[in-house]
Design a protein around this motif. Sequence first.
Motif, PDB file in Angstrom:
ATOM      1  N   PRO A  34       0.786  -1.233   0.000  1.00  0.00           N
ATOM      2  CA  PRO A  34       0.000   0.000   0.000  1.00  0.00           C
ATOM      3  C   PRO A  34       0.824   1.293   0.000  1.00  0.00           C
ATOM      4  CG  PRO A  34      -1.043  -1.601   1.420  1.00  0.00           C
ATOM      5  CD  PRO A  34       0.286  -2.198   0.992  1.00  0.00           C
ATOM      6  N   LEU A  72       2.002   1.683  -3.578  1.00  0.00           N
ATOM      7  CA  LEU A  72       0.878   1.851  -4.501  1.00  0.00           C
ATOM      8  C   LEU A  72       0.274   3.248  -4.384  1.00  0.00           C
ATOM      9  CD1 LEU A  72      -0.767   0.179  -6.582  1.00  0.00           C
ATOM     10  CD2 LEU A  72      -2.273  -0.463  -4.711  1.00  0.00           C
ATOM     11  N   LYS A  73       0.162   3.747  -3.167  1.00  0.00           N
ATOM     12  CA  LYS A  73      -0.428   5.072  -2.944  1.00  0.00           C
ATOM     13  C   LYS A  73       0.412   6.198  -3.543  1.00  0.00           C
ATOM     14  CE  LYS A  73      -2.692   6.185   0.737  1.00  0.00           C
ATOM     15  NZ  LYS A  73      -3.147   6.446   2.110  1.00  0.00           N
ATOM     16  N   THR A 132      -2.521   7.461  -8.082  1.00  0.00           N
ATOM     17  CA  THR A 132      -3.307   8.544  -7.484  1.00  0.00           C
ATOM     18  C   THR A 132      -4.470   8.999  -8.345  1.00  0.00           C
ATOM     19  OG1 THR A 132      -1.787  10.167  -8.402  1.00  0.00           O
ATOM     20  CG2 THR A 132      -1.356   9.418  -6.151  1.00  0.00           C
ATOM     21  N   PHE A 182      -5.205   9.331  -3.496  1.00  0.00           N
ATOM     22  CA  PHE A 182      -5.520   7.949  -3.140  1.00  0.00           C
ATOM     23  C   PHE A 182      -5.788   7.929  -1.639  1.00  0.00           C
ATOM     24  CE2 PHE A 182      -3.957   3.468  -4.608  1.00  0.00           C
ATOM     25  CZ  PHE A 182      -5.200   2.943  -4.352  1.00  0.00           C
ATOM     26  N   CYS A 201      -6.323   2.689   0.723  1.00  0.00           N
ATOM     27  CA  CYS A 201      -5.632   1.624   0.004  1.00  0.00           C
ATOM     28  C   CYS A 201      -5.417   0.471   0.983  1.00  0.00           C
ATOM     29  CB  CYS A 201      -4.296   2.127  -0.542  1.00  0.00           C
ATOM     30  SG  CYS A 201      -3.366   0.880  -1.444  1.00  0.00           S
ATOM     31  N   ASN A 202      -6.373  -0.449   1.025  1.00  0.00           N
ATOM     32  CA  ASN A 202      -6.289  -1.621   1.900  1.00  0.00           C
ATOM     33  C   ASN A 202      -6.099  -2.860   1.047  1.00  0.00           C
ATOM     34  OD1 ASN A 202      -6.832  -0.026   4.191  1.00  0.00           O
ATOM     35  ND2 ASN A 202      -9.031  -0.185   3.823  1.00  0.00           N
ATOM     36  N   ILE A 203      -5.108  -3.676   1.382  1.00  0.00           N
ATOM     37  CA  ILE A 203      -4.787  -4.862   0.596  1.00  0.00           C
ATOM     38  C   ILE A 203      -4.610  -6.070   1.512  1.00  0.00           C
ATOM     39  CG2 ILE A 203      -3.022  -5.949  -0.855  1.00  0.00           C
ATOM     40  CD1 ILE A 203      -2.448  -3.204  -2.053  1.00  0.00           C
ATOM     41  N   TYR A 222      -9.235  -6.272  -1.642  1.00  0.00           N
ATOM     42  CA  TYR A 222      -8.618  -4.952  -1.584  1.00  0.00           C
ATOM     43  C   TYR A 222      -9.711  -3.909  -1.704  1.00  0.00           C
ATOM     44  CZ  TYR A 222      -8.652  -5.324  -6.745  1.00  0.00           C
ATOM     45  OH  TYR A 222      -8.996  -5.508  -8.052  1.00  0.00           O
ATOM     46  N   PHE A 253      -9.974   0.264  -2.584  1.00  0.00           N
ATOM     47  CA  PHE A 253      -9.344   1.505  -3.006  1.00  0.00           C
ATOM     48  C   PHE A 253     -10.405   2.598  -3.069  1.00  0.00           C
ATOM     49  CE2 PHE A 253      -6.398  -1.188  -5.954  1.00  0.00           C
ATOM     50  CZ  PHE A 253      -5.666  -1.623  -4.867  1.00  0.00           C
ATOM     51  N   TRP A 302     -10.446   6.744  -4.208  1.00  0.00           N
ATOM     52  CA  TRP A 302      -9.786   7.970  -4.646  1.00  0.00           C
ATOM     53  C   TRP A 302     -10.682   9.143  -4.279  1.00  0.00           C
ATOM     54  CZ3 TRP A 302     -10.002   3.462  -7.379  1.00  0.00           C
ATOM     55  CH2 TRP A 302      -8.781   2.873  -7.703  1.00  0.00           C
TER      56      TRP A 302
END
Length: 162
Positions: A35, A38-39, A43, A50, A53-55, A63, A65, A67
């Motif tokens: 995360p 990725l963040k 974006t 972003f 962002c949980n994975i 996951y 996401f 935005w």
Amino acid sequence: MSHRLEVTTPSDREIAMTRVFDAPRELVFDCWTIPALLKRWMTGPDGWSFAVCNIDLRVDGQYRFVWRHEDGRDMGMTGTYREIIRPERIVSVELFDMDWTDGEARSTLVLIEKDGRTISVNTVLYSSREARNGAIAIGMAKGVEAGYDRLDGVLAEQVAAS
């Protein structure tokens, strides 16, 4: 070195996005699955951040996401991992909160390392031709290309630090 995004439509329901990154695929895989990394690159277009962002990176893990636009609007998506082969392949299904794609889409990310570079092929299978054409019409490729350009910078930092 700058690389361009190649967008093709292998079938009437698919979009394939191919891009070369100047980094080993292990690092590219990390940038898709950690995360904090990725963040930094996914974006969205200008004016978006972003926010969530949980994975849960495991088969059947989810996951989430979200935005957020500077005007306060949110765009969220939830997905489920179907296949994970580190560092070469991730298959997931995803659904946007405001379901503009008319159902789940399946995303298959394949990372191929060659001569220290990574060829990334992300193929998205939509529920219909209309959903795929809608993704094309809203400029999805432009947003992906901007994100991948940011990913270049994150990868360059990661390569320099290793």
